[in-house]
Design a protein around this motif. Structure first.
Motif, PDB file in Angstrom:
ATOM      1  N   SER A 140      74.611  40.423  -6.678  1.00  0.00           N
ATOM      2  CA  SER A 140      73.777  41.225  -5.991  1.00  0.00           C
ATOM      3  C   SER A 140      73.344  41.056  -5.137  1.00  0.00           C
ATOM      4  O   SER A 140      74.101  41.194  -3.894  1.00  0.00           O
ATOM      5  N   SER A 141      72.426  41.988  -4.757  1.00  0.00           N
ATOM      6  CA  SER A 141      72.092  43.086  -3.331  1.00  0.00           C
ATOM      7  C   SER A 141      71.153  42.173  -2.244  1.00  0.00           C
ATOM      8  O   SER A 141      71.105  42.478  -1.242  1.00  0.00           O
ATOM      9  N   ASN A 142      70.251  41.049  -2.969  1.00  0.00           N
ATOM     10  CA  ASN A 142      69.371  40.536  -2.118  1.00  0.00           C
ATOM     11  C   ASN A 142      69.443  39.198  -2.797  1.00  0.00           C
ATOM     12  O   ASN A 142      69.470  38.944  -3.695  1.00  0.00           O
ATOM     13  N   ILE A 143      68.787  38.131  -2.031  1.00  0.00           N
ATOM     14  CA  ILE A 143      68.662  37.398  -1.966  1.00  0.00           C
ATOM     15  C   ILE A 143      67.684  36.443  -2.987  1.00  0.00           C
ATOM     16  O   ILE A 143      68.033  35.895  -4.255  1.00  0.00           O
ATOM     17  N   LYS A 205      71.924  42.249   3.512  1.00  0.00           N
ATOM     18  CA  LYS A 205      72.863  43.271   4.574  1.00  0.00           C
ATOM     19  C   LYS A 205      71.635  43.037   5.673  1.00  0.00           C
ATOM     20  O   LYS A 205      71.418  43.036   7.119  1.00  0.00           O
ATOM     21  N   THR A 206      69.850  43.608   5.693  1.00  0.00           N
ATOM     22  CA  THR A 206      68.947  43.495   6.447  1.00  0.00           C
ATOM     23  C   THR A 206      68.769  42.075   6.973  1.00  0.00           C
ATOM     24  O   THR A 206      68.238  41.405   8.048  1.00  0.00           O
ATOM     25  N   LEU A 207      69.116  41.147   6.073  1.00  0.00           N
ATOM     26  CA  LEU A 207      68.370  39.249   6.473  1.00  0.00           C
ATOM     27  C   LEU A 207      69.478  38.623   7.233  1.00  0.00           C
ATOM     28  O   LEU A 207      68.718  38.578   8.292  1.00  0.00           O
ATOM     29  N   ILE A 208      71.112  39.138   7.368  1.00  0.00           N
ATOM     30  CA  ILE A 208      71.979  38.852   7.793  1.00  0.00           C
ATOM     31  C   ILE A 208      71.506  39.128   8.934  1.00  0.00           C
ATOM     32  O   ILE A 208      72.061  38.952  10.505  1.00  0.00           O
ATOM     33  N   LEU A 287      75.563  33.951   2.584  1.00  0.00           N
ATOM     34  CA  LEU A 287      74.787  33.855   3.925  1.00  0.00           C
ATOM     35  C   LEU A 287      75.700  33.437   5.068  1.00  0.00           C
ATOM     36  O   LEU A 287      74.794  32.998   6.498  1.00  0.00           O
ATOM     37  N   PHE A 288      77.322  33.399   5.334  1.00  0.00           N
ATOM     38  CA  PHE A 288      77.871  32.430   6.648  1.00  0.00           C
ATOM     39  C   PHE A 288      77.367  32.506   7.567  1.00  0.00           C
ATOM     40  O   PHE A 288      78.020  32.291   8.750  1.00  0.00           O
ATOM     41  N   TYR A 500      92.222  40.905   3.176  1.00  0.00           N
ATOM     42  CA  TYR A 500      90.754  41.360   2.457  1.00  0.00           C
ATOM     43  C   TYR A 500      89.835  40.811   3.033  1.00  0.00           C
ATOM     44  O   TYR A 500      88.412  41.275   2.991  1.00  0.00           O
ATOM     45  N   VAL A 501      89.769  38.953   2.961  1.00  0.00           N
ATOM     46  CA  VAL A 501      88.187  38.465   3.298  1.00  0.00           C
ATOM     47  C   VAL A 501      88.815  37.297   4.523  1.00  0.00           C
ATOM     48  O   VAL A 501      89.425  36.831   4.354  1.00  0.00           O
ATOM     49  N   THR A 502      87.562  38.456   5.199  1.00  0.00           N
ATOM     50  CA  THR A 502      87.119  37.435   6.557  1.00  0.00           C
ATOM     51  C   THR A 502      85.767  37.866   6.507  1.00  0.00           C
ATOM     52  O   THR A 502      85.594  37.733   6.216  1.00  0.00           O
ATOM     53  N   ALA A 503      85.608  36.930   7.519  1.00  0.00           N
ATOM     54  CA  ALA A 503      83.956  36.347   7.694  1.00  0.00           C
ATOM     55  C   ALA A 503      82.939  37.726   7.691  1.00  0.00           C
ATOM     56  O   ALA A 503      81.936  37.810   7.814  1.00  0.00           O
TER      57      ALA A 503
END
Length: 639
Positions: A140-143, A205-208, A287-288, A500-503
């Protein structure tokens, strides 16, 4: 992009086909069709992950969040709309692989485990719906889009937990899971509304970007608004976490999880390893960047997570149903992931807890699904969930024995199995950030090793029961997933996950500290040795120990009476103080008013029905009488 869209759409198509035509046209081949579809999705997921992590996902050495598909669905304003899109970033790509691979293993295992079931096609239709729901959630691209699939995951779990609808316990368990998670999801929905109101967007993306930047107008506005002494951001994040805590069975919203074992055992592997329970962890991770700006929200996540991990581990030590032991084990391991997400990032901005949590989610998916499928093979062999009916199965079920042992060593955190590496990352992050949390997690790790090997020794050693089953350990379709998952539980820990995976998408180096690993390994080995001393051979030590612990043991065995507390609150307070008055008001005021109106209308119609007699002379009389009355009124008013 078409190949990417096919990953979730193929299971959806399989659900539609099997749901509509499965019973009539695919009663025997439904399993193979579902498995073939999931194999295709799994291959496409691996291809997507390879492409993303090799080169296409990077920009200047940083993994980017890419939205290759975006459909404007429900526009509200020029800035605010609900879109349907696909978001690719390190955690969504990682989850694609986890969901499709574990789901494929469950599909293959079910070919043998569910063979002969009357609703075989329906079962595979529900599995496909469940997989589609989770794939839609992670992409999902949005909340708000994630909320739609969030609820669809809940519906899918309801269908699968209650698959044996002729069993009262299965029906009750499915309703319990659905109702408990609905309360949590209500909080999640309010959190979504608050976040979207202040950020003026639903797009992740925008929300974060807007809420994680202290200098942005949206971030300042949501930080300045307050209610009961807490900022609007704190409330919104706490409510979003409430939704995650419900799905991930965190205390006190965990009560649905043990009862969810009423579904078919392969379903338990899917729910506990790759889908429903990790959805909450994924939500917080998604949402971290926003959570990391709010210490109050991080503290809530950290303390709820570590308490759930320790609390569930204690209960798991006393349960005798092997699936319930694994259920509380899942709750404990999810607690590990949650508290790791709640650790405060280092001063240099690196969130070691985030990476460690995602790493443990990745490795846990393989060894926990292996444990549940192994439990399914055992239950399929002896037709019982109780440990007292087991014992001495290592010779009768060699493949299950070895694979189950590998999974137990992995979850106990023994080197070189996968769980060792991810747990070490979590413990190391906790030690750097919050030492009290670290020590509780360290003790919980030892308890985990104890209850898992209590389970292992009771099943495969202990008192040897007499089992004579002509069908043997099971068909190849049941053994193959065990072998493949055992291999993954061995090698997954050696993946350089932090590359590969970080915040923030920036690859980092993680190093294994041998000196730091001594304490966790010693504690885990101690737990294993203690379990072996108590349970490897039939004896009265466990009974004597339980008697010595007395009330503490009984409380843990009764799950600390949390279910009883909920029943008391619902029956004696909610039902009596809220339900009964509401029912009286509905029955006497709402229904009473409507019934009175209906009765009055009926009586009036009886009184006036003579006016419509069908006699022309009567109508003429009424007509001229009306004219006469109007004439009198006119003359009176004229004067």
């Amino acid at each position: 992009m078409l190949l990417l869209a096919l990953i979730p759409l193929l299971p959806l198509a399989c659900f539609v086909v099997l749901g509509l035509f499965g019973k009539k046209y695919f009663s025997q081949s439904a399993g193979w069709l579902g498995t073939l579809v999931l194999a295709t999705s799994a291959i496409l997921s691996l291809y997507t992950a390879f492409n993303y992590f090799s080169d296409s996902g990077k920009d200047n050495g940083v993994y980017q969040a890419i939205v290759p598909v975006q459909l404007n669905w429900l526009p509200f304003t020029s800035d605010l709309s609900i879109n349907l899109g696909i978001l690719l970033d390190p955690i969504s790509v990682m989850m694609l692989v986890v969901v499709t691979v574990v789901s494929l293993m469950v599909h293959i295992f079910s070919l043998g485990y569910m063979k002969g079931e009357e609703r075989f096609a329906t079962y595979y239709a529900f599995l496909s719906l469940f997989t589609f729901s989770m794939l839609g959630l992670v992409l999902s691209s949005n909340i708000f889009q994630i909320y739609i699939f969030w609820e669809l995951v809940g519906v899918s779990s309801f269908l699968l937990i209650g698959f044996y609808f002729n069993k009262a316990t299965a029906v009750a368990a499915s309703k319990k899971a659905f109702i408990v998670t609905r309360f949590a999801d209500f909080g999640f929905l309010i959190g979504i509304l608050v976040l979207s109101y202040y950020s003026n967007t639903l797009d992740f993306k925008t929300l974060i970007e807007r809420l994680s930047d202290p200098a942005s107008a949206q971030s300042q506005a949501i930080g300045a608004a307050s209610f009961l002494g807490a900022s609007a951001l704190t409330w919104a994040l706490a409510l979003v976490f409430m939704g995650g805590a419900g799905k991930s069975a965190m205390f006190p919203l965990h009560i649905w999880l043990p009862d969810a074992m009423e579904g078919p055992t392969p379903v338990s592997a899917l729910i506990h390893a790759a889908t429903m329970v990790v959805a909450g962890v994924y939500l917080v991770a998604r949402l971290f960047p926003v959570f990391s700006t709010n210490e109050s929200a991080l503290m809530l996540i950290r303390y709820i997570g570590i308490f759930s991990a320790f609390f569930a581990a204690i209960i798991a030590c006393t349960q005798t149903d092997i699936k319930r032991v694994l259920a509380y084990s899942t709750m404990s391991q999810i607690g590990y992931m949650m508290f790791a997400l709640g650790l405060i990032p280092a001063t240099d901005g690196h969130a070691a807890g985030f990476t460690a949590s995602m790493f443990h989610l990745f490795t846990h998916a393989f060894f926990k699904s292996l444990l549940f499928l192994g439990a399914g093979a055992i239950i399929h062999y002896i037709h019982s969930n109780e440990m007292r009916d087991m014992g001495g199965l290592r010779k009768l079920m060699p493949v299950t024995h070895i694979s189950f042992l590998i999974a137990c060593l992995a979850i106990a955190g023994i080197w070189p199995f996968a769980g060792f590496f991810s747990k070490e990352e979590i413990l190391h992050a906790a030690y750097q950030s919050d030492k009290p949390i670290y020590f509780i997690a360290l003790i919980t790790g030892g308890i985990t090793a104890f209850y898992m090997f209590r389970l292992y020794f009771n099943i495969f050693w202990g008192h040897e029961q007499k089992h004579s089953h002509a069908h043997g350990e099971g068909p190849l379709s049941m053994k193959l997933p065990l072998i493949l998952l055992a291999i993954l539980s061995l090698v997954a820990g050696f993946i350089p996950f932090s590359h590969y995976v970080t915040a923030d998408g920036r690859p980092v180096e993680s190093h294994l500290d041998l000196l730091f690993s001594i304490a966790p390994l010693l504690i885990a080995v101690t737990g294993i040795l203690l379990a072996g001393w108590l349970y490897k051979k039939a004896n009265d030590k466990p009974a004597r120990l339980a008697a010595t612990l007395g009330g503490l043991y009984q409380s843990a065995y009764k799950k600390f009476y949390i279910d009883e507390i909920y029943l008391f609150l619902t029956k004696n307070i909610l039902f009596n103080l809220v339900g009964r008055p509401a029912a009286w008001f509905d029955r006497h005021i709402v229904d009473g008013t409507m019934n009175w109106l209906a009765s009055t209308t009926g009586k009036l119609s009886v009184r006036i029905k003579g006016l419509q007699s069908g006699q022309v002379q009567s109508y003429a009389l009424y007509f001229f009488g009306g004219i006469a009355a109007l004439g009198v009124i006119f003359i009176y008013l004229w004067k």
